[in-house]
Enzyme design. Structure first.
Site, PDB file in Angstrom:
ATOM      1  N   LYS A 284     -16.706  76.137   8.602  1.00 13.90           N
ATOM      2  CA  LYS A 284     -16.352  75.066   9.334  1.00 13.90           C
ATOM      3  C   LYS A 284     -17.220  74.265  10.206  1.00 13.90           C
ATOM      4  CE  LYS A 284     -11.023  76.335   8.716  1.00 13.90           C
ATOM      5  NZ  LYS A 284     -11.322  77.775   8.780  1.00 13.90           N
TER       6      LYS A 284
ATOM      7  N   LYS B 268     -13.194  85.678   1.062  1.00 15.42           N
ATOM      8  CA  LYS B 268     -13.598  84.596   2.104  1.00 15.42           C
ATOM      9  C   LYS B 268     -13.883  85.272   3.359  1.00 15.42           C
ATOM     10  CE  LYS B 268     -10.298  81.881   4.517  1.00 15.42           C
ATOM     11  NZ  LYS B 268     -10.612  81.873   5.862  1.00 15.42           N
TER      12      LYS B 268
ATOM     13  N   ARG C 194      -3.368  88.625   4.867  1.00 15.65           N
ATOM     14  CA  ARG C 194      -2.765  89.695   5.214  1.00 15.65           C
ATOM     15  C   ARG C 194      -1.861  90.329   3.962  1.00 15.65           C
ATOM     16  NH1 ARG C 194      -1.054  86.827  10.491  1.00 15.65           N
ATOM     17  NH2 ARG C 194      -1.587  85.006   8.970  1.00 15.65           N
TER      18      ARG C 194
ATOM     19  N   ASP D 250     -16.682  80.347   4.947  1.00 19.35           N
ATOM     20  CA  ASP D 250     -15.550  79.654   5.765  1.00 19.35           C
ATOM     21  C   ASP D 250     -16.226  79.385   7.076  1.00 19.35           C
ATOM     22  OD1 ASP D 250     -13.564  78.019   6.450  1.00 19.35           O
ATOM     23  OD2 ASP D 250     -12.110  79.726   6.583  1.00 19.35           O
TER      24      ASP D 250
ATOM     25  N   THR E 257      -3.979  72.941  10.595  1.00 17.61           N
ATOM     26  CA  THR E 257      -2.393  73.037  10.633  1.00 17.61           C
ATOM     27  C   THR E 257      -1.926  73.593  12.032  1.00 17.61           C
ATOM     28  OG1 THR E 257      -2.810  75.189   9.412  1.00 17.61           O
ATOM     29  CG2 THR E 257      -2.117  73.550   8.113  1.00 17.61           C
TER      30      THR E 257
ATOM     31  N   ASP F 116     -21.184  69.201  13.264  1.00 15.56           N
ATOM     32  CA  ASP F 116     -22.189  68.569  14.444  1.00 15.56           C
ATOM     33  C   ASP F 116     -23.006  67.329  13.897  1.00 15.56           C
ATOM     34  OD1 ASP F 116     -24.604  69.046  16.077  1.00 15.56           O
ATOM     35  OD2 ASP F 116     -24.110  71.120  16.095  1.00 15.56           O
TER      36      ASP F 116
HETATM   37  O1  C5P Z   1      -3.450  86.456   6.236  1.00 16.05           O
HETATM   38  P1  C5P Z   1      -3.410  84.906   5.956  1.00 16.05           P
HETATM   39  O2  C5P Z   1      -2.887  85.099   4.186  1.00 16.05           O
HETATM   40  O3  C5P Z   1      -2.238  84.198   6.654  1.00 16.05           O
HETATM   41  O4  C5P Z   1      -4.797  84.357   5.788  1.00 16.05           O
HETATM   42  C1  C5P Z   1      -4.872  82.974   5.363  1.00 16.05           C
HETATM   43  C2  C5P Z   1      -6.431  82.557   5.879  1.00 16.05           C
HETATM   44  O5  C5P Z   1      -6.672  81.407   5.642  1.00 16.05           O
HETATM   45  C3  C5P Z   1      -6.983  83.065   7.141  1.00 16.05           C
HETATM   46  O6  C5P Z   1      -8.256  83.217   6.994  1.00 16.05           O
HETATM   47  C4  C5P Z   1      -6.730  81.842   8.102  1.00 16.05           C
HETATM   48  O7  C5P Z   1      -7.725  81.547   9.044  1.00 16.05           O
HETATM   49  C5  C5P Z   1      -7.026  80.760   6.865  1.00 16.05           C
HETATM   50  N1  C5P Z   1      -6.322  79.541   6.983  1.00 16.05           N
HETATM   51  C6  C5P Z   1      -4.898  79.416   7.362  1.00 16.05           C
HETATM   52  N2  C5P Z   1      -4.291  78.320   7.411  1.00 16.05           N
HETATM   53  C7  C5P Z   1      -5.195  77.221   7.493  1.00 16.05           C
HETATM   54  C8  C5P Z   1      -6.295  77.128   7.309  1.00 16.05           C
HETATM   55  C9  C5P Z   1      -7.050  78.456   7.264  1.00 16.05           C
HETATM   56  O8  C5P Z   1      -4.205  80.136   7.359  1.00 16.05           O
HETATM   57  N3  C5P Z   1      -4.450  75.891   7.810  1.00 16.05           N
END
Ligand code: C5P
Length: 228
Positions: A63, A34, A209, A61, A118, A66
């Protein structure tokens, strides 16, 4: 575990070389990478092409939100990068979502709606004039996305069961906020393990992460895959 590899590794960096190396080494162990606003704003379409040059499937991704004509144009431009998944904001409304779905038709790219970020709670919604609770607003926007011809939505681990029941088995549910058992939650507050999220009915798991910041990302990805 579903027939496809459900692991989507979120590569959140501005560094093309780092993203490219990660994508290449992880490719045998994940389903997709992603790339989002951070990477795209820094490196554009050329940067995306570099990362996916090895054939790594892409979730783009960005998003979009517009007027329908502009979103349709952006979707057509994005399709040139051959994403399997891409995102638009469901709060852009029915005409915007229909225009995006029309623009993507036949391309193989699935368009996912983002419902309520979220990071927003009920009082944040009220401050922008939305009187519904966050779960009600998520349900409303998921329903509108389905009726507007989108292929699925991005949803939190808490929402999977309800949305699967509401939107049917063919609607694609993609879930971030996933943490393998025992791993650092970082800023994610309400998480599920990869196996739990699949059991609740998710199709794809966005994991950043826990893979990218691991001492050895390949070992981390392999362990997650083995846990499913
Ligand atoms: O590092 P981590 O596993 O938290 O990354 C989650 C990914 O999903 C990031 O790219 C974050 O921007 C995205 N994301 C999220 N929560 C959401 C929507 C997207 O963590 N509600």
């Amino acid at each position: 575990m579903p027939s496809h590899n459900p692991i989507i590794c979120a590569i959140d960096t501005t560094d093309v070389a780092e993203a490219k190396a990660l994508a290449a080494s992880l490719k045998p162990h994940i389903g997709m990478v992603k790339l989002g606003l951070e990477f795209f704003t820094a490196n554009g379409a050329a940067g995306v092409r570099e990362v996916t040059a090895g054939g790594t499937p892409l979730f783009l991704d960005l998003k979009f939100h517009d007027i329908p004509n502009t979103v349709a144009g952006a979707v057509r431009a994005a399709i040139a990068l051959k994403p399997q998944l891409m995102t638009i904001h469901a709060s852009g409304g029915k005409a915007m979502m229909q225009a995006a779905a029309d623009a993507a038709r036949g391309s193989g790219a699935k368009i996912l709606g983002v419902t309520v970020l979220t990071s927003m709670d009920d009082s944040d919604l009220a401050s922008i004039g939305v009187q519904a609770t966050a779960p009600d607003q998520v349900r409303r926007l998921a329903d509108l996305a389905l009726r507007s011809g989108l292929d699925g939505i991005v949803c939190s681990p808490q929402e999977i069961t309800l949305l699967r029941a509401h939107c049917g088995k063919d609607f694609t549910l993609v879930t971030p906020g996933i943490r393998p058992a025992g791993s650092d939650k970082g800023d994610q507050k309400r998480t599920l393990t990869p196996k739990e999220a699949l059991a609740h009915g998710a199709d794809h798991l966005v994991i950043g992460r826990p893979i990218t910041q691991a001492a050895d990302p390949v070992t981390a990805a392999k362990a997650i895959k083995a846990s499913l």
